[in-house]
Design a protein around this motif. Structure first.
Motif, PDB file in Angstrom:
ATOM      1  N   THR A  60      11.150  93.720 -45.060  1.00  0.00           N
ATOM      2  CA  THR A  60      10.997  92.800 -46.186  1.00  0.00           C
ATOM      3  C   THR A  60      10.725  91.409 -45.634  1.00  0.00           C
ATOM      4  O   THR A  60      11.488  90.897 -44.818  1.00  0.00           O
ATOM      5  CB  THR A  60      12.267  92.775 -47.062  1.00  0.00           C
ATOM      6  OG1 THR A  60      12.492  94.086 -47.598  1.00  0.00           O
ATOM      7  CG2 THR A  60      12.112  91.792 -48.215  1.00  0.00           C
ATOM      8  N   LEU A  61       9.645  90.801 -46.096  1.00  0.00           N
ATOM      9  CA  LEU A  61       9.214  89.495 -45.600  1.00  0.00           C
ATOM     10  C   LEU A  61       9.200  88.493 -46.746  1.00  0.00           C
ATOM     11  O   LEU A  61       8.564  88.742 -47.782  1.00  0.00           O
ATOM     12  CB  LEU A  61       7.813  89.601 -44.986  1.00  0.00           C
ATOM     13  CG  LEU A  61       7.647  90.656 -43.878  1.00  0.00           C
ATOM     14  CD1 LEU A  61       6.186  90.791 -43.499  1.00  0.00           C
ATOM     15  CD2 LEU A  61       8.499  90.306 -42.671  1.00  0.00           C
ATOM     16  N   VAL A  62       9.892  87.388 -46.570  1.00  0.00           N
ATOM     17  CA  VAL A  62       9.920  86.322 -47.572  1.00  0.00           C
ATOM     18  C   VAL A  62       9.201  85.112 -46.982  1.00  0.00           C
ATOM     19  O   VAL A  62       9.671  84.506 -46.023  1.00  0.00           O
ATOM     20  CB  VAL A  62      11.367  85.950 -47.952  1.00  0.00           C
ATOM     21  CG1 VAL A  62      11.371  84.848 -49.010  1.00  0.00           C
ATOM     22  CG2 VAL A  62      12.129  87.175 -48.452  1.00  0.00           C
ATOM     23  N   SER A  63       8.042  84.798 -47.520  1.00  0.00           N
ATOM     24  CA  SER A  63       7.214  83.700 -46.998  1.00  0.00           C
ATOM     25  C   SER A  63       7.092  83.770 -45.472  1.00  0.00           C
ATOM     26  O   SER A  63       7.461  82.832 -44.767  1.00  0.00           O
ATOM     27  CB  SER A  63       7.786  82.336 -47.417  1.00  0.00           C
ATOM     28  OG  SER A  63       7.701  82.160 -48.807  1.00  0.00           O
ATOM     29  N   PRO A  64       6.591  84.886 -44.950  1.00  0.00           N
ATOM     30  CA  PRO A  64       6.522  85.031 -43.492  1.00  0.00           C
ATOM     31  C   PRO A  64       5.530  84.046 -42.874  1.00  0.00           C
ATOM     32  O   PRO A  64       4.434  83.836 -43.404  1.00  0.00           O
ATOM     33  CB  PRO A  64       6.043  86.471 -43.303  1.00  0.00           C
ATOM     34  CG  PRO A  64       5.275  86.773 -44.555  1.00  0.00           C
ATOM     35  CD  PRO A  64       5.999  86.040 -45.651  1.00  0.00           C
ATOM     36  N   ALA A  65       5.909  83.447 -41.757  1.00  0.00           N
ATOM     37  CA  ALA A  65       5.076  82.435 -41.088  1.00  0.00           C
ATOM     38  C   ALA A  65       4.044  83.117 -40.189  1.00  0.00           C
ATOM     39  O   ALA A  65       4.043  82.954 -38.976  1.00  0.00           O
ATOM     40  CB  ALA A  65       5.944  81.475 -40.286  1.00  0.00           C
ATOM     41  N   LEU A  66       3.160  83.889 -40.816  1.00  0.00           N
ATOM     42  CA  LEU A  66       2.072  84.527 -40.084  1.00  0.00           C
ATOM     43  C   LEU A  66       0.882  83.572 -40.055  1.00  0.00           C
ATOM     44  O   LEU A  66       0.703  82.756 -40.968  1.00  0.00           O
ATOM     45  CB  LEU A  66       1.698  85.849 -40.745  1.00  0.00           C
ATOM     46  CG  LEU A  66       2.833  86.885 -40.800  1.00  0.00           C
ATOM     47  CD1 LEU A  66       2.386  88.125 -41.554  1.00  0.00           C
ATOM     48  CD2 LEU A  66       3.303  87.255 -39.405  1.00  0.00           C
ATOM     49  N   PRO A  67       0.054  83.643 -39.015  1.00  0.00           N
ATOM     50  CA  PRO A  67      -1.009  82.652 -38.832  1.00  0.00           C
ATOM     51  C   PRO A  67      -1.932  82.528 -40.044  1.00  0.00           C
ATOM     52  O   PRO A  67      -2.319  83.513 -40.651  1.00  0.00           O
ATOM     53  CB  PRO A  67      -1.771  83.182 -37.608  1.00  0.00           C
ATOM     54  CG  PRO A  67      -0.755  83.972 -36.855  1.00  0.00           C
ATOM     55  CD  PRO A  67       0.132  84.592 -37.899  1.00  0.00           C
ATOM     56  N   ASP A  68      -2.269  81.290 -40.354  1.00  0.00           N
ATOM     57  CA  ASP A  68      -3.156  80.955 -41.464  1.00  0.00           C
ATOM     58  C   ASP A  68      -4.255  80.048 -40.914  1.00  0.00           C
ATOM     59  O   ASP A  68      -3.967  78.997 -40.336  1.00  0.00           O
ATOM     60  CB  ASP A  68      -2.365  80.242 -42.565  1.00  0.00           C
ATOM     61  CG  ASP A  68      -3.196  79.962 -43.816  1.00  0.00           C
ATOM     62  OD1 ASP A  68      -4.425  80.195 -43.791  1.00  0.00           O
ATOM     63  OD2 ASP A  68      -2.610  79.492 -44.811  1.00  0.00           O
ATOM     64  N   ARG A  69      -5.496  80.470 -41.072  1.00  0.00           N
ATOM     65  CA  ARG A  69      -6.602  79.663 -40.536  1.00  0.00           C
ATOM     66  C   ARG A  69      -6.736  78.320 -41.252  1.00  0.00           C
ATOM     67  O   ARG A  69      -7.239  77.357 -40.684  1.00  0.00           O
ATOM     68  CB  ARG A  69      -7.918  80.436 -40.666  1.00  0.00           C
ATOM     69  CG  ARG A  69      -7.990  81.699 -39.830  1.00  0.00           C
ATOM     70  CD  ARG A  69      -9.397  82.279 -39.843  1.00  0.00           C
ATOM     71  NE  ARG A  69      -9.450  83.566 -39.180  1.00  0.00           N
ATOM     72  CZ  ARG A  69      -9.369  84.734 -39.815  1.00  0.00           C
ATOM     73  NH1 ARG A  69      -9.200  84.749 -41.128  1.00  0.00           N
ATOM     74  NH2 ARG A  69      -9.435  85.866 -39.152  1.00  0.00           N
ATOM     75  N   LYS A  70      -6.299  78.270 -42.496  1.00  0.00           N
ATOM     76  CA  LYS A  70      -6.393  77.030 -43.259  1.00  0.00           C
ATOM     77  C   LYS A  70      -5.131  76.208 -43.021  1.00  0.00           C
ATOM     78  O   LYS A  70      -4.050  76.539 -43.503  1.00  0.00           O
ATOM     79  CB  LYS A  70      -6.549  77.326 -44.751  1.00  0.00           C
ATOM     80  CG  LYS A  70      -6.782  76.073 -45.586  1.00  0.00           C
ATOM     81  CD  LYS A  70      -7.034  76.429 -47.048  1.00  0.00           C
ATOM     82  CE  LYS A  70      -7.269  75.174 -47.879  1.00  0.00           C
ATOM     83  NZ  LYS A  70      -7.509  75.483 -49.311  1.00  0.00           N
ATOM     84  N   VAL A  71      -5.271  75.127 -42.265  1.00  0.00           N
ATOM     85  CA  VAL A  71      -4.122  74.300 -41.917  1.00  0.00           C
ATOM     86  C   VAL A  71      -3.657  73.508 -43.133  1.00  0.00           C
ATOM     87  O   VAL A  71      -4.458  72.876 -43.827  1.00  0.00           O
ATOM     88  CB  VAL A  71      -4.471  73.342 -40.765  1.00  0.00           C
ATOM     89  CG1 VAL A  71      -3.305  72.422 -40.456  1.00  0.00           C
ATOM     90  CG2 VAL A  71      -4.861  74.140 -39.521  1.00  0.00           C
TER      91      VAL A  71
END
Length: 330
Positions: free
Chosen positions: A146-157
């Motif tokens: 279960t992931l709550v707002s996981p900090a996975l990479p986002d190309r849009k800074v």
């Protein structure tokens, strides 16, 4: 960390779960095979209750999960871990041990130390990133994710992302934190709440006072800044990791084989709800939810709702293991 004033509530009552510094559950320090020690808050469940492990995000602590633990404690044996250097856990032996692989190794070592079998792993923000790495590299230890707002990479800074590489710079990070520490703990707590809660004014006075006391306690620790700088470097490194790298978080997400629930906040300034679409595509078996009027810590803003979705995930996983036909998805 912003230092804005609390935004006014619109008059509607909403749940808030800023946890006390110690929380209502027993706390213990657990030594791990890797040589690290971690502090753990446990909500004892029923005999034979399936184990749950909750992992907090940057600048967070095990007490970020107190109300979520209360919601599921009657059914599960739920632990919440303080990552090395966070909460009440002592710092790791080296600042390099704040990296995502090292933190994932500490979580893995804790699951093995508990020896209760595979866990339902729950992670928020950076804790979600770490949990993905654990589920990808040690599928034998994870039943559901279960992931709550996981900090996975986002190309849009996003604007707040720019703080992380600055904090990670040698000497610059320490200087920035020293400037922030010049403000009273009360002002810093207000800034944090204003960032991670959609309705920060809903936080009770008692919970606010407890958060201030915890901030003041952390101010006395000589490794507190190292932990924040290490977390900032971890997130920056993960966002900059090439997509072809075997350690890229999204590439690891494709390797996760257990059922996944991904919860996003509609107004999260740190992890865009737009990433819900990518999560649905990248994880092999994933249900995605975007909660309205929610920011970065849905498990604290809406613990009952997150717990209900978690139970549904677990029930579906149990039915699958038993060979029952799946329930109709909502």
């Amino acid at each position: 960390m912003t230092l804005d004033k609390l935004v006014p509530n619109d008059g509607q009552a909403r749940p808030c779960a800023m946890a006390p510094a110690d929380g209502p559950w027993p706390r213990e320090t657990v030594g791990l095979a890797c040589g690290t020690q971690v502090s753990v808050v446990s909500a004892p469940g029923p005999a034979g209750g399936e184990p749950v492990l909750c992992v907090h995000g940057m600048a967070g602590a095990a007490t970020n999960w107190t109300d979520f633990q209360a919601e599921i404690g009657g059914e599960f044996a739920c632990d919440a871990i303080d990552l090395p250097g966070s909460g009440w856990s002592p710092p790791p032996a080296s600042t390099t041990d704040y990296s995502a692989p090292a933190l994932a190794g500490a979580v893995t070592a804790f699951i093995e130390r508990r020896a209760r079998g595979p866990v339902h792993l729950v992670g928020n923000s950076m804790g979600g990133l770490i949990s993905v790495k654990v589920a990808a590299t040690r599928p034998d230890l994870v039943r559901t994710l279960t992931l709550v707002s996981p900090a996975l990479p986002d190309r849009k800074v996003r604007p707040l992302h720019l703080e992380f590489p600055l904090l990670g710079l040698p000497r610059v990070g320490g200087w920035l934190l020293a400037r922030a520490d010049a403000h009273p703990a009360e002002a810093r707590v207000r800034g944090v709440l204003n960032t991670i809660f959609y309705y920060p004014a809903s936080v009770s006075r008692g919970r606010f006072a407890e958060a201030v006391a915890e901030m003041e306690r952390r101010d006395t620790l000589d490794y507190a800044d190292d932990a924040l700088i290490g977390a900032a470097r971890t997130i920056t490194a993960e966002y900059l990791r090439p997509g072809w790298s075997a350690d890229n978080a999204w590439r690891q997400a494709r390797a996760v084989r257990c059922p996944v629930l991904a919860v996003y906040g509609s107004h999260d300034p740190l992890v865009s709800a737009r990433m819900a679409g990518r999560a649905a595509r990248e994880f092999g078996d994933c249900r995605v939810i975007v909660l309205p009027y929610t920011r970065h810590v849905a498990q604290m803003e809406h613990p009952a709702r997150v717990a209900a979705e978690f139970r549904e995930l677990v029930a579906a996983a149990r039915a699958r293991r038993a060979g029952d036909p799946p329930a109709v998805a909502r």
